[in-house]
Write a protein that holds these residues in place. Structure first.
Motif, short mmCIF file in Angstrom:
data_model
loop_
_atom_site.label_atom_id
_atom_site.label_comp_id
_atom_site.label_asym_id
_atom_site.label_seq_id
_atom_site.Cartn_x
_atom_site.Cartn_y
_atom_site.Cartn_z
N ARG A 172 0.85 -1.23 -0.08
CA ARG A 172 -0.03 -0.02 0.07
C ARG A 172 0.95 1.47 -0.06
O ARG A 172 0.40 2.46 -0.02
N PHE A 173 2.26 1.05 0.11
CA PHE A 173 3.03 2.30 0.11
C PHE A 173 4.07 2.37 -0.68
O PHE A 173 4.85 1.35 -1.07
N ASN A 174 4.40 3.56 -1.42
CA ASN A 174 5.65 3.60 -2.23
C ASN A 174 6.92 3.21 -1.63
O ASN A 174 7.77 2.61 -2.67
N ALA A 175 7.08 3.38 -0.51
CA ALA A 175 8.48 3.02 -0.03
C ALA A 175 8.67 1.47 0.02
O ALA A 175 9.75 1.03 0.22
N ASN A 176 7.70 0.92 -0.04
CA ASN A 176 7.84 -0.59 -0.09
C ASN A 176 7.60 -1.07 -1.45
O ASN A 176 8.38 -2.25 -1.81
N THR A 177 7.06 -0.53 -2.23
CA THR A 177 6.68 -1.37 -3.61
C THR A 177 7.89 -0.75 -4.73
O THR A 177 7.95 -1.01 -5.66
N GLY A 178 8.37 0.86 -4.60
CA GLY A 178 9.01 1.35 -5.52
C GLY A 178 8.02 2.40 -6.03
O GLY A 178 8.42 3.14 -7.06
N GLY A 179 6.58 2.12 -5.86
CA GLY A 179 5.63 3.02 -6.70
C GLY A 179 4.81 2.31 -7.59
O GLY A 179 5.38 1.18 -8.37
N THR A 180 3.50 2.64 -7.94
CA THR A 180 2.93 1.56 -8.75
C THR A 180 3.78 1.37 -10.16
O THR A 180 3.67 0.35 -10.74
N LEU A 181 4.08 2.38 -10.62
CA LEU A 181 4.67 2.55 -12.06
C LEU A 181 5.84 1.57 -12.03
O LEU A 181 6.47 1.14 -13.13
N VAL A 182 6.68 1.26 -10.85
CA VAL A 182 7.70 0.32 -10.60
C VAL A 182 7.01 -1.02 -10.32
O VAL A 182 7.26 -1.95 -10.91
N GLU A 183 6.23 -0.93 -9.38
CA GLU A 183 5.82 -2.42 -9.01
C GLU A 183 4.89 -3.07 -10.03
O GLU A 183 5.27 -4.35 -10.25
N LYS A 184 3.84 -2.37 -10.56
CA LYS A 184 3.03 -3.20 -11.50
C LYS A 184 3.40 -3.00 -13.01
O LYS A 184 3.34 -3.96 -13.82
N CYS A 185 4.15 -1.72 -13.19
CA CYS A 185 4.18 -1.44 -14.68
C CYS A 185 5.51 -1.87 -15.20
O CYS A 185 5.74 -1.65 -16.42
N CYS A 186 6.63 -2.39 -14.58
CA CYS A 186 7.84 -2.73 -15.04
C CYS A 186 7.53 -3.76 -16.19
O CYS A 186 8.35 -3.70 -17.03
N HIS A 187 6.56 -4.74 -15.87
CA HIS A 187 6.16 -5.72 -17.07
C HIS A 187 6.13 -4.82 -18.25
O HIS A 187 6.50 -5.28 -19.51
N PHE A 188 5.44 -3.76 -18.31
CA PHE A 188 4.88 -3.07 -19.77
C PHE A 188 5.95 -2.23 -20.25
O PHE A 188 6.41 -2.30 -21.39
N PHE A 189 6.81 -1.84 -19.43
CA PHE A 189 8.00 -1.03 -19.68
C PHE A 189 8.79 -2.04 -20.58
O PHE A 189 9.73 -1.76 -21.39
N ASP A 190 9.15 -3.23 -20.07
CA ASP A 190 9.96 -4.23 -20.49
C ASP A 190 9.65 -4.65 -21.95
O ASP A 190 10.19 -4.68 -22.60
N LEU A 191 8.31 -4.75 -22.00
CA LEU A 191 7.45 -5.06 -23.20
C LEU A 191 7.95 -4.00 -24.27
O LEU A 191 8.07 -4.06 -25.50
#
Length: 363
Positions: A184-203
């Motif tokens: 629930r917190f950026n400090a733990n996840t890296g932020g939504t665009l890191v946590e979830k969307c690294c998949h899509f930036f890789d693609l």
């Protein structure tokens, strides 16, 4: 043929660090590779309920496990050859550094994101370079989804010509509940665009066949988690965004993310357009559409993609690389993990500061 048969029968012993939802999913997926010589022999997790659930699951596969509360104890036991890291994002850096520094070499499959910061990703990359006896693959498994894999094949085969635009839409449900609500917190996840969307930036990078040079993003936390409070703190993860990524070959990528869009037929829609044609992939429908400018709308082909190995194809490919070490390398390596995180970090900075962010700034 004899060499291939010998590789198939060699037992490769796996340990899983972090057996929450994702760790148990890896346990299930690895059960499909028993006839390839895979055996899960150990798990590690400081959360007792997760351990209990994983032990029950392993017993259903007749896998006796050595159970540890910490990853260091599991490494020191030296019972496994390969380690799956599926612990919370913010723990990846320390765990990976400990694995790489351990006297016994352990090959590693680490869940995305590689780490939550670019600096930590770089430390892992540099440490791994000094351990040529270790292979590390990053779990950017969207590459293996049948419609995405088919679209990659079409694009890499040159059927749409040089790539100019990549558009990815993910319209989905909110983040799931995780152990201790760490996501629930950026400090733990890296932020939504890191946590979830690294998949899509890789693609995007894979389809463009180029390196990212700058990023512009707009996003906010508009709907989800606003009424939640954990230890007196309100979540700060964004739930929607637009992201534009420019590449050094002149191509561009765009992400359209919405995490309060359960009323969608497809969770992911991917469009790749080149000089000569266009390809699209739809998940979970499993459909790929492909057409050329010459053939026009009437010539668009619709392909239904099916691959029964979808749940364990990532593991199968990594196992193949392990058994052919010296001639094979991981399909998704540490640099893929680093760059996918860096694009996400640049996008988060862009939202915070309202400007284009060059990749040089974050790298």
């Amino acid at each position: 043929m004899a060499d291939e048969e010998e590789k198939r029968t060699i037992t490769v012993k796996y340990g899983i660090i972090g057996v929450g939802m994702m760790g148990r999913e890896h346990l299930i997926n690895l059960s499909h590779l028993r006839h390839h010589g895979v055996s899960v022999v150990s798990i590690a997790d400081p959360h007792p309920p997760s351990l209990t659930s994983a032990i029950d699951l392993a017993h259903s596969f007749n896998w006796p496990l050595q159970v540890f509360s910490g990853h260091k104890e599991m490494l020191d036991s030296e019972v496994c050859d390969v380690v799956i890291v599926s612990s919370p994002n913010m723990t990846h850096h320390r765990i990976l550094m400990d694995i790489i520094a351990h006297p016994k070499p352990h090959h590693v499959l680490v869940e995305k994101p590689l780490c939550t910061t670019v600096a930590h990703c770089k430390e892992v990359v540099e440490a791994a370079r000094k351990r040529p006896d270790i292979m590390v693959q990053v779990g950017l498994e969207y590459r293996y989804m049948p419609p995405v894999a088919k679209l990659i094949k079409i694009v890499k085969g040159g059927e749409v010509g040089p790539i100019r635009m990549v558009a990815i839409r993910e319209h989905r449900f909110p983040f799931l509940v995780k152990v201790n609500d760490w996501n629930r917190f950026n400090a733990n996840t890296g932020g939504t665009l890191v946590e979830k969307c690294c998949h899509f930036f890789d693609l995007m990078r894979l389809f463009a066949g180029a390196s990212p040079i700058r990023v512009m993003a707009s996003g906010a936390m508009d709907v989800n988690h606003k009424d939640e409070v954990y230890d007196g703190k309100v979540p700060d993860i964004i739930d929607n965004a637009y992201v534009i990524v420019e590449f050094d070959n002149g191509s561009r990528g765009m992400l359209d993310l919405c995490m309060f869009a359960e009323g969608s037929k497809n969770e992911q829609e991917i469009s790749v357009v080149g000089d000569e044609g266009k390809g699209e992939a739809f998940v979970p429908e499993g459909i790929v559409r492909f057409g050329t400018r010459v053939s026009g709308r009437d010539g668009v082909q619709t392909i239904q993609t099916v691959d029964e190995r979808i749940n364990f194809l990532e593991h199968l490919n990594f196992l193949h690389a392990i058994k052919n070490k010296g001639t094979e390398t991981p399909e998704v390596d540490l640099m893929d993990g680093l760059i996918s995180v860096a694009i996400g970090v640049a996008a988060q900075v862009s939202i915070e500061q309202g400007r284009f962010v060059s990749m040089d700034e974050v790298l």
